[in-house]
Design an enzyme around this catalytic site. Sequence first.
Site, PDB file in Angstrom:
ATOM      1  N   ASP A 178       0.859  -1.187   0.000  1.00 36.83           N
ATOM      2  CA  ASP A 178       0.000   0.000   0.000  1.00 36.83           C
ATOM      3  C   ASP A 178       0.895   1.236   0.000  1.00 36.83           C
ATOM      4  O   ASP A 178       1.479   1.596   1.031  1.00 36.83           O
ATOM      5  CB  ASP A 178      -0.904  -0.031   1.237  1.00 36.83           C
ATOM      6  N   GLY A 190       1.106   4.890   0.191  1.00 33.66           N
ATOM      7  CA  GLY A 190       0.338   6.066   0.552  1.00 33.66           C
ATOM      8  C   GLY A 190       1.196   7.315   0.520  1.00 33.66           C
ATOM      9  O   GLY A 190       2.404   7.268   0.286  1.00 33.66           O
ATOM     10  N   ASN A 191       0.584   8.450   0.785  1.00 34.46           N
ATOM     11  CA  ASN A 191       1.311   9.714   0.727  1.00 34.46           C
ATOM     12  C   ASN A 191       2.369   9.843   1.810  1.00 34.46           C
ATOM     13  O   ASN A 191       3.406  10.475   1.587  1.00 34.46           O
ATOM     14  CB  ASN A 191       0.323  10.885   0.828  1.00 34.46           C
ATOM     15  N   ASP A 242      -6.743   3.552  -3.824  1.00 31.31           N
ATOM     16  CA  ASP A 242      -6.879   3.244  -2.396  1.00 31.31           C
ATOM     17  C   ASP A 242      -8.333   3.288  -1.972  1.00 31.31           C
ATOM     18  O   ASP A 242      -8.798   2.434  -1.197  1.00 31.31           O
ATOM     19  CB  ASP A 242      -6.030   4.195  -1.555  1.00 31.31           C
ATOM     20  N   THR A 262      -1.939  28.112  22.789  1.00 33.99           N
ATOM     21  CA  THR A 262      -2.055  28.078  21.327  1.00 33.99           C
ATOM     22  C   THR A 262      -1.958  26.655  20.805  1.00 33.99           C
ATOM     23  O   THR A 262      -2.730  26.226  19.944  1.00 33.99           O
ATOM     24  CB  THR A 262      -0.959  28.954  20.689  1.00 33.99           C
TER      25      THR A 262
END
Length: 245
Positions: free
Chosen positions: A6, A8-9, A100, A175
């Site tokens: 697989d 992926g990014n 995907d 923050t």
Amino acid sequence: MLLAVDIGNSAIKFGLFDGQRLTSKFSIPTSSDLHSAELITKVGNETISEALVCSVVPRVNSQVRDAINAAFGINVRFVTNDMDFGLDIKYEPLTAAGTDRLVNAFSAAEKYGAPVVACSFGTATTIDVVDKNRVLLGGLIAPGMKTMAKALHLNTAQLPEIEIDAPKCIINHTTETSIQAGVFYSQIGLVESSITRIKKEIGDNPKVVATGGFASMIAENTDVIDVVDQNLLLDGLRILAERQP
């Protein structure tokens, strides 16, 4: 044995299957160089007879193919959009559908039946719907949590890039935790609203399956996810390989 891959990014995930049994899995960053020696070391003494790859990062396809071929002396097959997924796919044009998403929807329908909703929480968040007649209706694509956080950092003058985490409360006084809460609860709101609207639109109560790096974090904080399946795509590749020898 089957090597399911697989791409992926963010990461390339590998799964070794002995028949229907996933015997081991490992991953490397997509940005790293993959060499045959590394694959041989990670696979060990197992004999790999076939490899099926699902990729959403075309620029690394040849490197992965060549590394697998050099390591095991086998031809490597890639999932294509025109494979027989056993679904009536309504995506237009079909060539634009991410493989995907197709494999996840196919795998969810095979493993859990239809109707089903396949949610993937990674670099992008995708939600895809298969109705009771095994029609892949389509779905939605949104930024994943890391992508949202990075976009805030890159497009503002003073907001820092933060680690993704589930905040203890929605009202925060720093923050960093305020950004964490904004990113996290945006994703929770997205999936809860989307699933509610999907169920209303198709008039059924589909099982909702989640996968991807943030699936467990999301599922632990909402009631709309029924199953977390981190092997959803790898299992889909295994089933596809069995059907299309």
